[in-house]
Design a protein around this motif. Sequence first.
Motif, PDB file in Angstrom:
ATOM      1  N   VAL A  72     -23.944  28.245  49.413  1.00  0.00           N
ATOM      2  CA  VAL A  72     -22.659  27.541  49.411  1.00  0.00           C
ATOM      3  C   VAL A  72     -21.568  28.455  48.846  1.00  0.00           C
ATOM      4  CG1 VAL A  72     -21.383  25.612  48.383  1.00  0.00           C
ATOM      5  CG2 VAL A  72     -23.658  25.238  49.353  1.00  0.00           C
ATOM      6  N   ALA A  73     -21.903  29.210  47.796  1.00  0.00           N
ATOM      7  CA  ALA A  73     -20.931  30.145  47.209  1.00  0.00           C
ATOM      8  C   ALA A  73     -20.525  31.221  48.211  1.00  0.00           C
ATOM      9  CB  ALA A  73     -21.517  30.792  45.948  1.00  0.00           C
ATOM     10  N   ARG A  74     -21.391  31.510  49.170  1.00  0.00           N
ATOM     11  CA  ARG A  74     -21.063  32.492  50.208  1.00  0.00           C
ATOM     12  C   ARG A  74     -20.338  31.857  51.384  1.00  0.00           C
ATOM     13  NH1 ARG A  74     -24.517  37.450  50.748  1.00  0.00           N
ATOM     14  NH2 ARG A  74     -25.200  37.865  48.641  1.00  0.00           N
ATOM     15  N   GLY A  75     -20.037  30.567  51.276  1.00  0.00           N
ATOM     16  CA  GLY A  75     -19.235  29.912  52.303  1.00  0.00           C
ATOM     17  C   GLY A  75     -20.013  29.073  53.298  1.00  0.00           C
ATOM     18  N   TYR A  76     -21.318  28.915  53.093  1.00  0.00           N
ATOM     19  CA  TYR A  76     -22.126  28.126  54.025  1.00  0.00           C
ATOM     20  C   TYR A  76     -22.110  26.658  53.629  1.00  0.00           C
ATOM     21  CZ  TYR A  76     -23.776  32.617  55.687  1.00  0.00           C
ATOM     22  OH  TYR A  76     -23.835  33.873  56.197  1.00  0.00           O
ATOM     23  N   ASP A  77     -22.326  25.802  54.605  1.00  0.00           N
ATOM     24  CA  ASP A  77     -22.352  24.365  54.391  1.00  0.00           C
ATOM     25  C   ASP A  77     -23.620  23.970  53.633  1.00  0.00           C
ATOM     26  OD1 ASP A  77     -21.356  21.590  55.147  1.00  0.00           O
ATOM     27  OD2 ASP A  77     -23.397  21.566  55.983  1.00  0.00           O
TER      28      ASP A  77
END
Length: 106
Positions: A72-77
């Motif tokens: 999530v921190a890397r931008g994934y849902d």
Amino acid sequence: MDWHDQQDLARYRRRKRKQQDYQANYRAKLAEAKTPERDDVSAVLMAAYLDVPVLDSKSVVVISGRLVDGLVARGYDRHASKDRIRAMARRVQTQMQAKGKPAARE
């Protein structure tokens, strides 16, 4: 891409060839030294991680949370990340069952 200046095109191609040569030499040095790349380490770590929930699904709750939080921190849902990890774990579970090894339930 439209190249109006043939010199620009030639410089671009030389730069790309130089980058390709550098990358090939770098990978050859790693292979010769038997040094794993980041993707190699990640693949082995993920395989080990997937073995844990298959054998004991309750012991992996904290690790799973950190893995999902990292994605999530890397931008994934968050939901898609959980679904992907579950699918990967199910695949490993199926493979272990096919080999006759014990597998825990999710």
